[in-house]
Design a protein around this motif. Structure first.
Motif, PDB file in Angstrom:
ATOM      1  N   ASN A  27       1.050  -1.237   0.034  1.00 16.15           N
ATOM      2  CA  ASN A  27       0.065   0.290  -0.086  1.00 16.15           C
ATOM      3  C   ASN A  27       0.500   1.146   0.076  1.00 16.15           C
ATOM      4  O   ASN A  27       0.866   2.221  -0.395  1.00 16.15           O
ATOM      5  CB  ASN A  27      -0.814   0.072   1.153  1.00 16.15           C
ATOM      6  CG  ASN A  27      -0.342   0.093   2.718  1.00 16.15           C
ATOM      7  OD1 ASN A  27       0.665  -0.322   2.162  1.00 16.15           O
ATOM      8  ND2 ASN A  27      -1.162  -0.117   3.026  1.00 16.15           N
ATOM      9  N   LYS A  28       1.955   1.685   0.010  1.00 21.29           N
ATOM     10  CA  LYS A  28       2.924   2.657   1.021  1.00 21.29           C
ATOM     11  C   LYS A  28       3.364   2.761  -0.738  1.00 21.29           C
ATOM     12  O   LYS A  28       3.571   4.166  -1.185  1.00 21.29           O
ATOM     13  CB  LYS A  28       4.206   1.745   1.302  1.00 21.29           C
ATOM     14  CG  LYS A  28       5.460   3.600   1.760  1.00 21.29           C
ATOM     15  CD  LYS A  28       6.610   2.374   2.511  1.00 21.29           C
ATOM     16  CE  LYS A  28       7.305   4.280   2.714  1.00 21.29           C
ATOM     17  NZ  LYS A  28       8.515   3.950   2.683  1.00 21.29           N
ATOM     18  N   ILE A  29       3.590   2.152  -1.720  1.00 19.72           N
ATOM     19  CA  ILE A  29       4.119   2.407  -2.604  1.00 19.72           C
ATOM     20  C   ILE A  29       2.294   3.171  -3.111  1.00 19.72           C
ATOM     21  O   ILE A  29       2.991   3.613  -4.856  1.00 19.72           O
ATOM     22  CB  ILE A  29       4.739   1.051  -3.769  1.00 19.72           C
ATOM     23  CG1 ILE A  29       5.269   1.681  -5.080  1.00 19.72           C
ATOM     24  CG2 ILE A  29       3.607  -0.018  -3.880  1.00 19.72           C
ATOM     25  CD1 ILE A  29       5.891   0.342  -6.178  1.00 19.72           C
ATOM     26  N   TYR A  30       1.979   2.278  -3.838  1.00 22.74           N
ATOM     27  CA  TYR A  30       0.549   2.710  -4.359  1.00 22.74           C
ATOM     28  C   TYR A  30       0.249   4.010  -3.916  1.00 22.74           C
ATOM     29  O   TYR A  30       0.053   5.190  -4.503  1.00 22.74           O
ATOM     30  CB  TYR A  30      -0.328   1.861  -3.877  1.00 22.74           C
ATOM     31  CG  TYR A  30      -2.046   1.893  -4.774  1.00 22.74           C
ATOM     32  CD1 TYR A  30      -2.439   2.325  -6.270  1.00 22.74           C
ATOM     33  CD2 TYR A  30      -3.046   1.649  -4.206  1.00 22.74           C
ATOM     34  CE1 TYR A  30      -3.366   2.637  -6.363  1.00 22.74           C
ATOM     35  CE2 TYR A  30      -4.670   2.594  -4.659  1.00 22.74           C
ATOM     36  CZ  TYR A  30      -4.355   2.322  -5.628  1.00 22.74           C
ATOM     37  OH  TYR A  30      -5.546   3.141  -6.299  1.00 22.74           O
ATOM     38  N   HIS A  31      -0.041   4.662  -2.687  1.00 21.06           N
ATOM     39  CA  HIS A  31      -0.204   5.623  -2.067  1.00 21.06           C
ATOM     40  C   HIS A  31       0.069   6.765  -2.404  1.00 21.06           C
ATOM     41  O   HIS A  31       0.354   8.182  -2.674  1.00 21.06           O
ATOM     42  CB  HIS A  31      -0.539   5.505  -0.726  1.00 21.06           C
ATOM     43  CG  HIS A  31      -2.197   4.261  -0.391  1.00 21.06           C
ATOM     44  ND1 HIS A  31      -1.740   4.463   1.216  1.00 21.06           N
ATOM     45  CD2 HIS A  31      -2.595   4.525  -0.709  1.00 21.06           C
ATOM     46  CE1 HIS A  31      -2.880   3.330   1.289  1.00 21.06           C
ATOM     47  NE2 HIS A  31      -3.781   3.497   0.236  1.00 21.06           N
ATOM     48  N   GLN A  32       1.849   6.402  -2.725  1.00 17.94           N
ATOM     49  CA  GLN A  32       2.812   7.865  -2.926  1.00 17.94           C
ATOM     50  C   GLN A  32       2.516   7.950  -4.023  1.00 17.94           C
ATOM     51  O   GLN A  32       2.816   9.215  -4.626  1.00 17.94           O
ATOM     52  CB  GLN A  32       4.288   6.801  -2.762  1.00 17.94           C
ATOM     53  CG  GLN A  32       4.335   6.706  -1.663  1.00 17.94           C
ATOM     54  CD  GLN A  32       6.113   6.663  -1.553  1.00 17.94           C
ATOM     55  OE1 GLN A  32       7.125   6.629  -1.838  1.00 17.94           O
ATOM     56  NE2 GLN A  32       6.778   6.874   0.027  1.00 17.94           N
ATOM     57  N   LEU A  33       2.443   7.109  -5.516  1.00 20.02           N
ATOM     58  CA  LEU A  33       1.987   7.498  -6.349  1.00 20.02           C
ATOM     59  C   LEU A  33       0.103   7.890  -6.518  1.00 20.02           C
ATOM     60  O   LEU A  33       0.223   9.071  -7.351  1.00 20.02           O
ATOM     61  CB  LEU A  33       2.038   5.929  -7.022  1.00 20.02           C
ATOM     62  CG  LEU A  33       0.640   6.287  -9.108  1.00 20.02           C
ATOM     63  CD1 LEU A  33       2.063   7.088  -9.402  1.00 20.02           C
ATOM     64  CD2 LEU A  33      -0.113   4.924  -9.911  1.00 20.02           C
ATOM     65  N   VAL A  34      -0.328   7.999  -5.152  1.00 22.02           N
ATOM     66  CA  VAL A  34      -1.989   8.466  -5.501  1.00 22.02           C
ATOM     67  C   VAL A  34      -1.139  10.246  -4.849  1.00 22.02           C
ATOM     68  O   VAL A  34      -1.840  11.025  -5.813  1.00 22.02           O
ATOM     69  CB  VAL A  34      -2.374   7.796  -4.762  1.00 22.02           C
ATOM     70  CG1 VAL A  34      -3.694   8.825  -4.245  1.00 22.02           C
ATOM     71  CG2 VAL A  34      -3.489   6.214  -5.773  1.00 22.02           C
ATOM     72  N   LYS A  35      -0.877  10.084  -4.336  1.00 19.74           N
ATOM     73  CA  LYS A  35      -0.707  10.712  -3.942  1.00 19.74           C
ATOM     74  C   LYS A  35       0.053  12.695  -4.596  1.00 19.74           C
ATOM     75  O   LYS A  35      -0.003  13.528  -4.699  1.00 19.74           O
ATOM     76  CB  LYS A  35       0.373  10.926  -2.321  1.00 19.74           C
ATOM     77  CG  LYS A  35      -0.624  10.454  -0.985  1.00 19.74           C
ATOM     78  CD  LYS A  35       0.549   9.991   0.490  1.00 19.74           C
ATOM     79  CE  LYS A  35       1.403  11.679   0.484  1.00 19.74           C
ATOM     80  NZ  LYS A  35       2.015  10.457   1.507  1.00 19.74           N
TER      81      LYS A  35
END
Length: 217
Positions: A27-35
């Protein structure tokens, strides 16, 4: 790639309740992309809302994740337990989804967050129908209390003759039409009658004996 792999712990896998034991908790890598995408949209003064999913191994917010203005998401409780309400603290599956939801509510920062439900059978298509009825009213009440902005359910058109009762109850719950006992039970009886006699045609006699079994289980 090697650079992206630094953004998550390759030794840590997901959890059983959200069906991600076999994959990395990424989830960390995904949420960094979203942000990042959201930041670039706002820098360009773009009014588009950015939607992202909270699903399988992305069910909970990673550290530092926020749902800012212009962002919207929904928690998909994909493999929810059908025998307990979503906020039942004694259920080892649903209690985790409820905790995830409350984590998301704490990081809402002007954005919108909803629920993507499965009141249409999930993968139990060959089992007895999952008729939730009164539980839906209690779950919608819980969702409203914690601050959820929307509720969506997946459905397939061929299943309407079975799960229409769930969708009907969901709509009533969302519009605040609390049906009280005994009027509530009487109202559900009318719904069951309509499903049995109008949808099942020549099989109505057989279906009339089977529907009560669902509620005794």
């Amino acid at each position: 790639c090697k650079e992206c792999s630094k953004l998550y712990d390759k030794t840590k896998k997901g959890d059983l309740y959200n069906l991600s034991e076999h994959v990395h908790e990424a989830n960390k890598i995904y949420h960094q992309l979203v942000k990042y995408v959201n930041r670039r949209l706002r820098e360009e003064n773009c009014a588009i809302n950015l939607g992202f999913g909270a699903y399988i191994n992305y069910c909970r917010p990673s550290e530092g994740m926020t749902v800012d203005k212009g962002m919207r998401s929904a928690l998909a409780n994909y493999w929810r337990c059908i025998n307990h309400k979503i906020n039942d603290p004694e259920c080892p599956v649903n209690s985790n989804y409820a905790k995830d939801l409350q984590r998301w509510m704490k990081v809402k920062n002007g954005g919108l967050f909803g629920i993507y439900e499965y009141y249409m059978g999930v993968n139990f298509y060959i089992s007895l129908p999952m008729i939730h009825t009164d539980d839906i009213f209690d779950e919608v009440k819980f969702y409203k209390e914690v601050g959820v902005d929307s509720l969506t359910t997946q459905f397939h058109v061929p299943h309407w003759h079975v799960y229409g009762i769930n969708f009907y109850c969901m709509a009533n719950a969302l519009y605040g039409k609390k049906l009280l006992v005994p009027g509530y039970l009487f109202h559900l009886g009318i719904i069951h009658h309509k499903i049995t006699y109008e949808f099942h045609g020549s099989l109505r006699a057989e279906q009339r004996t089977k529907y009560p079994i669902l509620f005794r289980g």
